[in-house]
Design an enzyme around this catalytic site. Structure first.
Site, PDB file in Angstrom:
ATOM      1  CE  LYS A 170     -31.809 -38.962 -85.525  1.00  0.00           C
ATOM      2  NZ  LYS A 170     -30.911 -39.073 -84.387  1.00  0.00           N
ATOM      3  CE  LYS A 188     -37.518 -38.900 -76.064  1.00  0.00           C
ATOM      4  NZ  LYS A 188     -36.422 -38.246 -75.312  1.00  0.00           N
ATOM      5  CB  THR A 202     -32.705 -40.172 -76.028  1.00  0.00           C
ATOM      6  OG1 THR A 202     -33.625 -39.917 -74.976  1.00  0.00           O
ATOM      7  CG2 THR A 202     -33.432 -40.010 -77.359  1.00  0.00           C
TER       8      THR A 202
END
Lengths: 291, 291, 291, 291
Positions: free
Chosen positions: C242, C174, C99
């Site tokens: 973030k 994502k 990821t």
């Protein structure tokens, strides 16, 4: 010969006393009234008559001004025993300079006019100094003909008069302008907070702002006090928050989304929730910089 | 006898020409350079020397000023062939008045000082008029001793000089102030929009604001144009949005939440998304009032 | 006879070990590699070969999977000495399950394909348990033909595979889903905070939500822990913040205003600024309820 | 022998009819009433008595349930001529299942108990299907002893009963949960909008969400319809916006800042202002994606 109309003045607070004094100095025959009678003495000393009730003032004067502190007292003066309403007869003129909400204004306006009286709302911008110097800004609304008739008195009290439309428009204008003011305040807080954390001096930020396009009396007056942590109340934060909230609600009624006003409302709410409701509205700075 | 230092000036755009002209009028020996040489003619006519390259300017002058239009040209003037860097030797002084981002300033500063040169960042506030009249506001940062040495020239160009700290602080200050400005603009938009939908005249709102605590040059200049739908670009909306976004990012870096800046960023983004990026930043009004 | 292709697996962390184990159990010939070699022992015990370098894995296997912990290690495995890139020849297949951010994916994809290799990005949703049970959700993107070829292996690892488009789309997906998740989290925080201050029991709020339209695994798992003040990190708040910030920036790029994401970003920033960056992202609750 | 108490049911709308039917099927002697009497026929056919007035129902039944459509009719049934209040004597039990605001509940509760009656508020979650199948969720508040007494009837109507505290708590709980729901809805809208503009397929986003931590019945049901532009009203947007607004106001009262709720309120306001008030609340998607 030019005979000046007789003027009644209800409410001898700081503002009322200053305004009534100017009207006396300008040569108007003035009758004053106040809930606690001793506050009428300075005006009696200047030559004013002192009445026992609002009703008496209205009955004996050509036009009656009132300046009370909040909606409760504004309503009490009108609807209470021996109040303004009891003295209203056809053609009587009533000018309410109190800063109250729109509903309060409209309720008083409806009652006065239903009794045959004539009504003008005229909240003022400016505090003690401008009141003493005749430099107020007057936001009038209601009967336009009445505004024209009392303009000679407004000229004694203020530097500028607006006529804004139907009764309630004065209160609404104050709401809208205070809302913009509230956003501008939080904007400065965010700028000072991020700037200082990024290494700039708070004072430099204020000085650069002062030299530029967004310089304003508020930034000039409040900015330095904010950096010093001086939040002595001039305009209490809880009132500022209430105005922003009411403006957001007004947007709800008229179909106007206002994301910045909504965000500012939450910032002021956070400040209020942390106990700053009675501080100056600039105290939101303490909340903004210390999340 | 007082001999004035020789001054180089890179970039003969509107601002550079105005500033170089004032320096000549003040008696400084001036050498100018511009990418397209014909733009140097007005200054040659006033008595300036004209150089072929930035390098030549730096080599022949005591101090070199530069005012370019964006980071790309600011970097090109320094790092390009026969650029500033090629002329820098120990003690050479370079003052960049361009408005660019912090990273650009720091990159140029690092390169100049690594070559032994001395660097001052000095973006200015104010447009053509103030430049012609020596009424600019100068936001300097970098080497403080250099700022003191060039202050006599700054006094010719501006009404006020700030020294803000390390190179980059000038760019950061502009960001912070522009961010506050952006919020103030959206605040006015929301006020005008909700007020008018609630029956107030847009002009009355502007006039009442003008008389009060939040009166500012921006509200005075932009307000009436906004009501007329005149959004001819002075400061393009896309640049305003970028500054607000960068300020929000700065808050991210330094740990400062900024909910109003974040909300204003989204309002400007909405305006940009609907095709107003090249209009004046006040064009956000059209988006705010018409959701 | 059906011969299974040989599979390389780089990175024997918790996830990599679980996945490699399943591939071995399913009968694939597996070669593993890990920076610290001892972590390869469990797989060696299950019958895997152990290679000395990523290059060796790529050279000796039909397809190479990788699951690293962050962009730095994802890049190191590919671009480092004796890395993946060194082993890539025409037709070599590389599937990155890490990821990482979109830029990292695209950089790796470009390098692999420039060397003649074939690339698939395949970040997974789900943690240790689903990895052990083959219940991961696989968000693949890159070369669609390659996705079809490795689907038999994905079927061993996950319950569902998505093919989302060009390399980078997996990372982007994502981001978008995590952003929606972040907003949902702050929404719950505001609901719990206002509800409890208004006299409702926190647990009742959670239970009522559980019975209704917005019940979700996250609300079910996190809610009770939030009321207990248990913020042991599962997904650290600083990473959640973030992701929300990057999603807001993505909105900036594609012209999509996102006022709620922007507001959620500020709430998470406030939590981070008060020292909760390494706690679970649900720790934003402590900030929301205590302004 | 176990004799079941007699049950009155006021309001034969969709929900009331379904619930009364279940009570009859469960063996309770039921008496029904409706403003327009013909709507009582289906229940008469099932064996219910039909009364002429709410007063008559209350006088002849051990416990009276009511399910009306809004505060106006909830008040009319109680305070109107031959209404509930006229029939209340010491110990009479009244259970109001209508979804109304907190003030309305408290007003009715006060009137019933002042007359010696006993009161329970019990708004339900769930629509026609769950009502027919006894799968409602019941949010009761008021007198806890009464809740226990009527639990056998609630068991016939719902799958789960909550007792939340003083009268008004049920309404408040619905507000809080609806507010969280409203934010979740706008969150999905922002995610779908930014994701699609960034090249992801809307359906993929929904499917990935479905497999993960924030999967919810609402996302599952509304998501696909939103992509198709099907905004047939299930829960009208204007009601959703009102609930979010009231929740923000509740935050104002109890000192809880709610920046996301405030932002969601503005998004719903923007949707309402563009004419979507009577569409499903998911129609905010059309506004979010098209600024």
């Amino acid at each position: 010969m030019d005979t000046k109309p007789s003027v009644g003045y209800l409410g001898m607070g700081i503002m009322g006393t200053a305004m009534a004094g100017r009207l006396i100095d300008a040569g108007f025959p003035v009758t004053v009234w106040n809930r606690s009678k001793d506050k009428c003495e300075p005006m009696r000393a200047k030559g004013a008559k002192v009445a026992d009730t609002p009703q008496e003032v209205v009955e004996t004067c050509d036009v009656t001004f009132a300046c009370t502190s909040d909606p409760t007292s504004a309503r009490a003066v009108v609807f209470g025993q021996n109040g303004v309403l009891a003295g209203i007869t056809a053609g009587k003129r009533y000018v309410d300079l109190s800063t109250v909400d729109e509903e309060c204004v409209q309720e008083i306006a409806a009652a006065i006019t239903a009794s045959g009286g004539r009504f003008l709302e005229a909240p003022v911008s400016g505090s003690k100094g401008p009141a003493l110097n005749g430099q107020l800004v007057i936001l009038s609304a209601g009967e336009e003909a009445l505004q024209k008739e009392v303009q000679p008195m407004f000229d004694v009290l203020g530097k500028r008069t607006f006529f804004l439309g139907e009764a309630g428009a004065g209160a609404r204008m104050k709401l809208v302008v205070n809302m913009v003011m509230g956003i501008n305040m939080v904007a400065l807080c965010e700028g000072l907070a991020v700037g200082q954390k990024a290494g700039l001096a708070g004072n430099d930020i204020l000085e650069v702002i002062k030299e530029g396009a967004i310089a304003s009396p508020m930034y000039g007056l409040k900015g330095p006090k904010m950096l010093e942590g001086d939040f002595a109340p001039n305009f209490p934060l809880k009132h500022q928050q209430k105005d922003v909230r009411l403006a957001v609600d007004l947007g709800d009624k008229v179909g106007q989304p206002m994301p910045l006003a909504a965000a500012a409302n939450e910032s002021f709410k956070a400040a209020r929730a942390s106990g700053k409701g009675d501080d100056d509205f600039s105290a939101v700075y303490a909340t903004v910089k210390q999340p």
